[in-house]
Design an enzyme around this catalytic site. Sequence first.
Site, short mmCIF file in Angstrom:
data_model
loop_
_atom_site.label_atom_id
_atom_site.label_comp_id
_atom_site.label_asym_id
_atom_site.label_seq_id
_atom_site.Cartn_x
_atom_site.Cartn_y
_atom_site.Cartn_z
N ASP A 30 0.85 -1.19 0.00
CA ASP A 30 0.00 0.00 0.00
C ASP A 30 0.89 1.24 0.00
OD1 ASP A 30 -1.96 2.13 0.91
OD2 ASP A 30 -3.26 0.37 1.00
N THR A 86 -12.55 1.17 -5.94
CA THR A 86 -13.22 1.58 -7.18
C THR A 86 -14.48 2.36 -6.82
OG1 THR A 86 -14.37 -0.56 -7.29
CG2 THR A 86 -12.34 -0.33 -8.56
N GLU A 155 -19.25 -7.82 5.03
CA GLU A 155 -18.61 -7.18 6.18
C GLU A 155 -19.23 -7.73 7.46
OE1 GLU A 155 -17.79 -2.94 6.00
OE2 GLU A 155 -18.38 -2.96 3.90
N PHE A 252 -32.10 -11.94 2.84
CA PHE A 252 -32.26 -10.59 2.29
C PHE A 252 -33.73 -10.20 2.13
CE2 PHE A 252 -27.91 -11.55 1.42
CZ PHE A 252 -27.25 -10.34 1.51
N ALA A 255 -37.14 -6.36 6.23
CA ALA A 255 -37.48 -4.96 5.97
C ALA A 255 -36.67 -4.04 6.87
CB ALA A 255 -38.97 -4.74 6.19
N CYS A 263 -20.73 -1.80 -1.09
CA CYS A 263 -20.95 -2.53 -2.35
C CYS A 263 -22.26 -2.19 -3.05
CB CYS A 263 -20.88 -4.04 -2.10
SG CYS A 263 -19.25 -4.64 -1.64
N ARG A 331 -20.17 3.91 4.93
CA ARG A 331 -20.44 4.27 3.55
C ARG A 331 -21.90 4.06 3.17
NH1 ARG A 331 -15.30 1.25 0.89
NH2 ARG A 331 -15.68 -0.07 2.72
#
Length: 437
Positions: A30, A86, A155, A252, A255, A263, A331
């Site tokens: 890095d 990205t 995550e 998934f 609610a 992502c 995020r």
Amino acid sequence: MRVAMIGTGYVGLVSGACFADFGHVVTCVDKDASKIERLKKGEIPIYEPGLDDLVAQNVNAGRLNFTTEAKDAIAEADAVFIAVGTPSRRGDGHADLSYVYAAAEEIAQLMDGFTVVVTKSTVPVGTGDEVEAIISKTKPNADFAVVSNPEFLREGAAIKDFKIPDRVVVGTDSERAREVMRELYRPLFLNETPILFTSRRTSELIKYAANAFLAVKITFINEMADLCEAVGANVQEVSRGIGLDGRIGRKFLNAGPGYGGSCFPKDTLALTRTANEAGSPVRIVDTVVEVNAARKKAMAAKVIKAMGGDVKGKTIGVLGLAFKPNTDDMRDAPSLDIVPALIEAGAKVVAYDPEGMHEAQKLMSGLDYAEDAYGAIEGADAMVIITEWDQFRALDLDRVKTLLKSDVVVDLRNIYAPEDMAKRGFEYTSVGRPTVG
């Protein structure tokens, strides 16, 4: 095998540590010197359960190293993974591939002998072709193959997802590259993990298609939740009723206040842009992006309504800021829309998150932070649950009732039973279930 991992963000660090744990020798590279120094000291820059121990074990075993100098790491590597960010590009929503392309050029300059260059970063269809072109242009006589190997890490459960994955996807037409990838993932053969070899472009699209489909499921059940509220039905029972159908599945279908994270928002947006440019729009995903953005904003209005339609001068205790539990990732977290809207409406917000407050402080202002959940709600006019951390599932509700100035609880993750909350005297509002109290 020897592996170079370019980038020590979430994907690069988890992947590097797990490959090292498989027995490979991994060097994570890095350009951020401060991050590398922290890693060398055993300080993990992200919160991921079990990652600190995994890194320490493999550093001590001599299989995992960190450096800012890419030269030796790339020259000695059998495989070089590109695991840089990205992010969505400002203005048009496309994935910003500048870091990927810069990494490709550097790899070309430093590689020695046959090298498999693997794009681990989430990239649009055709990126592998461009990476291949950059390397060929930079080093015309290079002996290499470019492979797509998308990550499917959740995550909070990333180590398990890497070591016991549903599948591994590898996109390449090179048999030499396939052999290298088989050797890298050989430990997974014991678990009979499906390893799907495809063309490079197909592999790139699989990642986007998978995330888009999951985003569709989340958004679908959120819209069903709104319908349930309108007609007096229970979204959790609807979810269970349809999820028991093997063709649909139960995952998934919870609610909530909308999806966020590193992502789904970025990948759905990138997919819609790619599809539109290809002249084959994905209208379902277009709608999902719009509906999800609107939903997060609507959650503040839901809280305000539960508090009588006006929050000016009132205090709201917010539990959970990260986009999901077991991570500090902020995020596109729903809290980033909800909390500022409540503050703008005149409320005082006191928040607590087990891991996300440090990141939240960089992104939001005008709110106070508490040392624990009870500190956030002490003297508050309402308790609002935004993130379903386990510790919020087992709150001492008698203590909560004592600490709150009123009995208003808004549960945006449906972690408590409405009937139980009503018996305890709370004015309880959830998502897609009848309000009680």
